[in-house]
Motif scaffolding. Structure first.
Motif, short mmCIF file in Angstrom:
data_model
loop_
_atom_site.label_atom_id
_atom_site.label_comp_id
_atom_site.label_asym_id
_atom_site.label_seq_id
_atom_site.Cartn_x
_atom_site.Cartn_y
_atom_site.Cartn_z
N VAL A 1 18.51 -8.52 -10.86
CA VAL A 1 18.30 -8.32 -9.42
C VAL A 1 17.67 -6.96 -9.17
O VAL A 1 16.71 -6.83 -8.39
CB VAL A 1 19.62 -8.46 -8.64
N ILE A 2 18.18 -5.93 -9.81
CA ILE A 2 17.65 -4.58 -9.62
C ILE A 2 16.18 -4.53 -10.02
O ILE A 2 15.33 -3.98 -9.30
CB ILE A 2 18.48 -3.57 -10.46
N LEU A 3 15.85 -5.11 -11.19
CA LEU A 3 14.47 -5.09 -11.67
C LEU A 3 13.58 -5.96 -10.79
O LEU A 3 12.44 -5.58 -10.47
CB LEU A 3 14.42 -5.57 -13.12
N GLY A 4 14.07 -7.12 -10.37
CA GLY A 4 13.30 -7.97 -9.48
C GLY A 4 13.03 -7.31 -8.15
O GLY A 4 11.94 -7.44 -7.57
N ASN A 5 14.01 -6.57 -7.63
CA ASN A 5 13.82 -5.86 -6.36
C ASN A 5 12.75 -4.78 -6.50
O ASN A 5 11.94 -4.57 -5.58
CB ASN A 5 15.13 -5.25 -5.89
N ALA A 6 12.75 -4.08 -7.63
CA ALA A 6 11.72 -3.07 -7.86
C ALA A 6 10.34 -3.72 -7.90
O ALA A 6 9.37 -3.20 -7.33
CB ALA A 6 12.00 -2.32 -9.16
N ALA A 7 10.23 -4.86 -8.57
CA ALA A 7 8.96 -5.58 -8.62
C ALA A 7 8.52 -6.03 -7.23
O ALA A 7 7.34 -5.96 -6.89
CB ALA A 7 9.08 -6.79 -9.55
N ALA A 8 9.47 -6.47 -6.42
CA ALA A 8 9.14 -6.92 -5.06
C ALA A 8 8.65 -5.77 -4.20
O ALA A 8 7.78 -5.94 -3.34
CB ALA A 8 10.36 -7.58 -4.42
N ARG A 9 9.19 -4.57 -4.40
CA ARG A 9 8.72 -3.42 -3.64
C ARG A 9 7.29 -3.04 -4.05
O ARG A 9 6.54 -2.51 -3.24
CB ARG A 9 9.66 -2.23 -3.84
N VAL A 10 6.94 -3.34 -5.29
CA VAL A 10 5.58 -3.06 -5.76
C VAL A 10 4.61 -4.14 -5.32
O VAL A 10 3.51 -3.84 -4.84
CB VAL A 10 5.57 -2.96 -7.31
N ALA A 11 4.99 -5.40 -5.46
CA ALA A 11 4.04 -6.51 -5.31
C ALA A 11 4.26 -7.37 -4.09
O ALA A 11 3.41 -8.18 -3.75
CB ALA A 11 4.11 -7.39 -6.56
N GLY A 12 5.41 -7.23 -3.44
CA GLY A 12 5.78 -8.14 -2.37
C GLY A 12 6.64 -9.26 -2.92
O GLY A 12 6.42 -9.72 -4.05
N GLU A 13 7.61 -9.70 -2.14
CA GLU A 13 8.57 -10.70 -2.62
C GLU A 13 7.89 -11.99 -3.07
O GLU A 13 8.32 -12.63 -4.04
CB GLU A 13 9.60 -11.01 -1.54
N SER B 1 0.84 -1.19 0.00
CA SER B 1 0.00 0.00 0.00
C SER B 1 0.87 1.24 0.00
O SER B 1 0.54 2.26 0.58
CB SER B 1 -0.92 0.00 1.23
N SER B 2 2.04 1.14 -0.66
CA SER B 2 2.99 2.24 -0.70
C SER B 2 2.40 3.43 -1.41
O SER B 2 1.44 3.34 -2.19
CB SER B 2 4.28 1.80 -1.41
N GLU B 3 2.99 4.58 -1.13
CA GLU B 3 2.54 5.81 -1.77
C GLU B 3 2.70 5.72 -3.28
O GLU B 3 1.86 6.23 -4.03
CB GLU B 3 3.34 7.00 -1.22
N VAL B 4 3.77 5.06 -3.72
CA VAL B 4 4.00 4.91 -5.16
C VAL B 4 2.84 4.16 -5.80
O VAL B 4 2.34 4.55 -6.87
CB VAL B 4 5.33 4.20 -5.44
N PHE B 5 2.38 3.10 -5.16
CA PHE B 5 1.30 2.33 -5.77
C PHE B 5 -0.01 3.11 -5.76
O PHE B 5 -0.80 3.03 -6.71
CB PHE B 5 1.12 0.98 -5.08
N LYS B 6 -0.25 3.89 -4.71
CA LYS B 6 -1.46 4.72 -4.69
C LYS B 6 -1.44 5.73 -5.83
O LYS B 6 -2.45 5.97 -6.50
CB LYS B 6 -1.57 5.44 -3.34
N ILE B 7 -0.27 6.33 -6.06
CA ILE B 7 -0.13 7.26 -7.18
C ILE B 7 -0.37 6.53 -8.50
O ILE B 7 -1.04 7.04 -9.41
CB ILE B 7 1.27 7.90 -7.16
#
Length: 402
Positions: free
Chosen positions: A324-336, A15-21
């Protein structure tokens, strides 16, 4: 459905601010996406699409918007406002549609008979546009974003043309990233690997030249149909006996044409086929052996063979660090738990491979839900996926490299 994708389940969306935006931007992106869907264009002939993309990018206040890159591509530059990073990151979205008659019956279905966005490029554009709008408005990221809107992914090697037009040198791109929606994966999930993602895709034509004659007198002919049968069988031994079994290859004869009468043995057979491979080693071997086998089998029966092998897109191979960088960004959006980082490669092809041969980067699949398959006349990009793709690109740009 590609193997292993249906088992990825979406278990946690942040429910990060980024996802709300991104959810807010996603509502705007639906309008853009459906307009693209209603007005599909093919290969490099994307004048309306590229024009709409460029107009939107200018309205966002990008620092630079350049058209006609690689014939009809559009590139936008947005400089971040967070010091001291000087990194320049490219993100690609493809623009072209397919020569398919749409049968979805949707209110925003293709207005051009025989053309449709059957691969989701309309959604890919809309997600990158949403991310650019946010990043151009806030400048709350380090370095520079280069948003790449590419024509002719569907068979025209538009990525190669853009690279050859100096894309990366002109805009100083250091790393490059892309995504593709995937039916059968739940919305809000992602999948990638730190190695090969997609196969090389090559085509070949074979002509077997025999000696035609009356079907009642086969002994006076050299039957090219019989020879062709042996060629087809021989070619399959390349996969089963000549390449490493843990380096997959697919070789398929997809068209055979010969003769037009019941009582005539024709003089020629024409065949077409495709070869898919995951490594340059196997690709080289398939090309060499296919030609040699075709020629030798034909010669054994007293016939002649013409063999034409044409290389298409190379394998799409991720760089480990960028994966790894792209996977980490996806995990921050969707959860690991919603990110699969060791997905098996599939034998489809993607011309983003040319960009990855020119710069480090990574390619990721994003869930499109239980929709019709790609390249299907009933396919439609899932608008519920738009916020997830927007959030992925914003997260990728917002966080500093490790």
């Amino acid at each position: 459905m590609p193997r292993n994708f249906s088992s990825i389940q979406h278990t946690n969306t942040t429910s990060s601010e980024v996802f709300k935006i991104s959810e807010t931007l996603g509502r705007q992106a639906i309008e853009w996406r459906r307009d693209f869907h209603r007005n599909p264009e093919l290969l490099f002939d994307v004048e309306r699409t590229a024009g709409s993309v460029a107009e939107l990018l200018r309205s966002f206040g990008c620092d630079q918007v350049v058209t006609c890159v690689g014939r009809s591509g559009v590139v936008a530059v947005v400089r971040g406002g967070i010091a001291p990073s000087s990194r320049t990151i490219g993100i690609r979205a493809d623009m072209d549609a397919l020569p398919i008659l749409e049968v979805t019956g949707l209110p925003y279905a293709s207005a051009t008979v025989g053309r449709m966005h059957a691969c989701g490029h309309d959604g890919h554009m809309a997600m990158l546009l949403g991310a650019v709008k946010h990043l151009a408005g806030t400048r709350a990221f380090p370095g520079t974003l280069v948003a790449i809107f590419q024509p002719a992914e569907e068979g025209g090697a538009g990525a190669k043309v853009m690279v050859e037009d100096g894309l990366f040198e002109r805009f100083g791109v250091e790393e490059v990233y892309a995504l593709h929606n995937m039916p059968g994966m739940e919305v809000g999930t992602f999948s990638l690997s730190d190695d090969v993602m997609l196969a090389a895709s090559d085509r070949f034509d074979i002509k077997i030249i025999g000696k035609g004659g009356h079907a009642a007198q086969p002994h006076e002919t050299i039957d090219p149909i019989s020879v062709a049968n042996h060629v087809v069988s021989a070619l399959q031994t390349i996969v089963s006996r000549s390449v490493d079994p843990i380096d997959p290859v697919v070789l398929s004869i997809t068209s055979i044409h010969a003769g037009d009468a019941y009582n005539v043995i024709p003089s020629e057979v024409v065949m077409k086929g495709t070869a898919r491979s995951l490594s340059d080693t196997s690709r080289d071997k398939v090309e060499s052996l296919a030609g040699a086998l075709t020629s030798s089998v034909a010669k054994a029966f007293g016939a002649e063979a013409e063999f034409d092998y044409r290389r298409g897109y190379p394998p799409t191979v991720n760089y480990p660090r960028q994966a790894v960088i792209l996977g980490n960004a996806a995990a921050r959006v969707a959860g690991e738990a919603a990110v699969r980082r060791n997905t098996a490669p599939i034998m489809g092809a993607e011309d983003f491979s040319y960009m990855l041969r020119a710069r480090p980067g990574a390619f990721i699949f994003m869930g499109n839900g239980m929709t019709a398959p790609l390249h299907n006349p009933k396919y439609d990009f899932n608008d519920e996926a738009l916020p997830h793709g927007i959030a992925l690109w914003v997260e990728l740009l917002t966080r500093e490299r490790g």
